[in-house]
Design a protein around this motif. Sequence first.
Motif, PDB file in Angstrom:
ATOM      1  N   ALA A 192       0.801  -1.224   0.000  1.00  0.00           N
ATOM      2  CA  ALA A 192       0.000   0.000   0.000  1.00  0.00           C
ATOM      3  C   ALA A 192       0.831   1.271   0.000  1.00  0.00           C
ATOM      4  O   ALA A 192       0.276   2.351  -0.113  1.00  0.00           O
ATOM      5  CB  ALA A 192      -0.921   0.017   1.216  1.00  0.00           C
ATOM      6  N   GLY A 193       2.122   1.148   0.133  1.00  0.00           N
ATOM      7  CA  GLY A 193       2.945   2.324   0.348  1.00  0.00           C
ATOM      8  C   GLY A 193       3.242   3.125  -0.892  1.00  0.00           C
ATOM      9  O   GLY A 193       3.552   2.605  -1.948  1.00  0.00           O
ATOM     10  N   THR A 194       3.111   4.399  -0.738  1.00  0.00           N
ATOM     11  CA  THR A 194       3.601   5.338  -1.726  1.00  0.00           C
ATOM     12  C   THR A 194       4.501   6.262  -0.938  1.00  0.00           C
ATOM     13  O   THR A 194       4.203   6.612   0.194  1.00  0.00           O
ATOM     14  CB  THR A 194       2.454   6.129  -2.371  1.00  0.00           C
ATOM     15  N   GLY A 195       5.617   6.609  -1.470  1.00  0.00           N
ATOM     16  CA  GLY A 195       6.567   7.387  -0.687  1.00  0.00           C
ATOM     17  C   GLY A 195       7.338   6.497   0.274  1.00  0.00           C
ATOM     18  O   GLY A 195       8.080   6.974   1.112  1.00  0.00           O
ATOM     19  N   GLY A 196       7.128   5.184   0.190  1.00  0.00           N
ATOM     20  CA  GLY A 196       7.856   4.252   1.050  1.00  0.00           C
ATOM     21  C   GLY A 196       7.165   3.919   2.345  1.00  0.00           C
ATOM     22  O   GLY A 196       7.728   3.270   3.200  1.00  0.00           O
ATOM     23  N   PHE A 197       5.927   4.359   2.538  1.00  0.00           N
ATOM     24  CA  PHE A 197       5.205   4.082   3.776  1.00  0.00           C
ATOM     25  C   PHE A 197       3.717   4.012   3.484  1.00  0.00           C
ATOM     26  O   PHE A 197       3.252   4.426   2.431  1.00  0.00           O
ATOM     27  CB  PHE A 197       5.473   5.159   4.828  1.00  0.00           C
ATOM     28  N   ALA A 198       2.979   3.463   4.450  1.00  0.00           N
ATOM     29  CA  ALA A 198       1.516   3.437   4.370  1.00  0.00           C
ATOM     30  C   ALA A 198       0.967   4.109   5.618  1.00  0.00           C
ATOM     31  O   ALA A 198       1.630   4.148   6.653  1.00  0.00           O
ATOM     32  CB  ALA A 198       1.003   2.001   4.277  1.00  0.00           C
ATOM     33  N   ILE A 199      -0.233   4.654   5.518  1.00  0.00           N
ATOM     34  CA  ILE A 199      -0.876   5.321   6.649  1.00  0.00           C
ATOM     35  C   ILE A 199      -2.212   4.639   6.912  1.00  0.00           C
ATOM     36  O   ILE A 199      -3.085   4.622   6.051  1.00  0.00           O
ATOM     37  CB  ILE A 199      -1.110   6.820   6.360  1.00  0.00           C
ATOM     38  N   ASN A 200      -2.340   4.059   8.110  1.00  0.00           N
ATOM     39  CA  ASN A 200      -3.595   3.427   8.522  1.00  0.00           C
ATOM     40  C   ASN A 200      -4.251   4.262   9.601  1.00  0.00           C
ATOM     41  O   ASN A 200      -3.576   4.880  10.426  1.00  0.00           O
ATOM     42  CB  ASN A 200      -3.333   2.032   9.083  1.00  0.00           C
ATOM     43  N   LEU A 201      -5.573   4.265   9.611  1.00  0.00           N
ATOM     44  CA  LEU A 201      -6.361   4.950  10.631  1.00  0.00           C
ATOM     45  C   LEU A 201      -6.983   3.903  11.542  1.00  0.00           C
ATOM     46  O   LEU A 201      -6.970   2.717  11.225  1.00  0.00           O
ATOM     47  CB  LEU A 201      -7.457   5.782   9.962  1.00  0.00           C
ATOM     48  N   GLY A 202      -7.558   4.326  12.651  1.00  0.00           N
ATOM     49  CA  GLY A 202      -8.245   3.405  13.549  1.00  0.00           C
ATOM     50  C   GLY A 202      -9.739   3.629  13.478  1.00  0.00           C
ATOM     51  O   GLY A 202     -10.201   4.770  13.484  1.00  0.00           O
ATOM     52  N   ALA A 203     -10.519   2.532  13.400  1.00  0.00           N
ATOM     53  CA  ALA A 203     -11.968   2.655  13.312  1.00  0.00           C
ATOM     54  C   ALA A 203     -12.635   1.466  14.010  1.00  0.00           C
ATOM     55  O   ALA A 203     -11.993   0.473  14.329  1.00  0.00           O
ATOM     56  CB  ALA A 203     -12.404   2.734  11.844  1.00  0.00           C
ATOM     57  N   ASP A 204     -13.934   1.603  14.204  1.00  0.00           N
ATOM     58  CA  ASP A 204     -14.756   0.595  14.867  1.00  0.00           C
ATOM     59  C   ASP A 204     -15.224  -0.438  13.843  1.00  0.00           C
ATOM     60  O   ASP A 204     -16.056  -0.138  12.984  1.00  0.00           O
ATOM     61  CB  ASP A 204     -15.960   1.291  15.524  1.00  0.00           C
ATOM     62  N   HIS A 205     -14.699  -1.652  13.928  1.00  0.00           N
ATOM     63  CA  HIS A 205     -15.000  -2.690  12.946  1.00  0.00           C
ATOM     64  C   HIS A 205     -16.495  -2.987  12.839  1.00  0.00           C
ATOM     65  O   HIS A 205     -16.997  -3.298  11.757  1.00  0.00           O
ATOM     66  CB  HIS A 205     -14.229  -3.972  13.276  1.00  0.00           C
ATOM     67  N   THR A 206     -17.225  -2.865  13.949  1.00  0.00           N
ATOM     68  CA  THR A 206     -18.656  -3.186  13.920  1.00  0.00           C
ATOM     69  C   THR A 206     -19.457  -2.204  13.068  1.00  0.00           C
ATOM     70  O   THR A 206     -20.589  -2.501  12.699  1.00  0.00           O
ATOM     71  CB  THR A 206     -19.265  -3.231  15.334  1.00  0.00           C
ATOM     72  N   THR A 207     -18.876  -1.049  12.742  1.00  0.00           N
ATOM     73  CA  THR A 207     -19.588  -0.047  11.940  1.00  0.00           C
ATOM     74  C   THR A 207     -19.228  -0.109  10.457  1.00  0.00           C
ATOM     75  O   THR A 207     -19.792   0.647   9.659  1.00  0.00           O
ATOM     76  CB  THR A 207     -19.312   1.381  12.455  1.00  0.00           C
ATOM     77  N   LEU A 208     -18.310  -0.980  10.078  1.00  0.00           N
ATOM     78  CA  LEU A 208     -17.871  -1.063   8.680  1.00  0.00           C
ATOM     79  C   LEU A 208     -19.003  -1.566   7.787  1.00  0.00           C
ATOM     80  O   LEU A 208     -19.553  -2.639   8.001  1.00  0.00           O
ATOM     81  CB  LEU A 208     -16.665  -2.001   8.554  1.00  0.00           C
TER      82      LEU A 208
END
Length: 157
Positions: A36-52
């Motif tokens: 997933a990385g562009t620029g050599g890194f990926a950025i993940n966020l945190g979320a509530d799985h039950t709301t996906l």
Amino acid sequence: MLLEGSCHCRAVRFRVESHEPVPFLRCYCSICRKTAGTGGFAINLGADHTTLKVEGMAHVAVYRATMDDGRQSTGHRHFCRQCGTALWLWDPTWPDLVHPHAGAIDTPLPTPPSVTHMMLGSKAGWVQVHAEAGDVCVDAYPDESLAQWHRRHGVES
């Protein structure tokens, strides 16, 4: 904060509630960088799985990486099988959480007051880390979780 996201070809669209919506954590590990990385890194966020909620789930595939020691990662990396966009990561170790990739989010995201650069011990040699004053740089995992960082910075949603 309600996050809405999609893949590049729009075959997959999703929405999820996030209490950690600030894209502050840059992961330079080989798995994130290569999937997933562009620029050599990926950025993940945190979320509530039950709301996906997902539209176009038939277009979603899952990748489970093989670690350097031969073990299979517990992380389930979801991506669009049509265009390859990295969408979110879910790990049964923390079943209540889901980690959308910031690059797949269509909702405007808050600007982070600082950035944590993690897994620098496995970054590619060509990657230049653009750390600013106040940024945290660590070779492995930071001591602070997504939730703790958001609380410390007063950016809980």
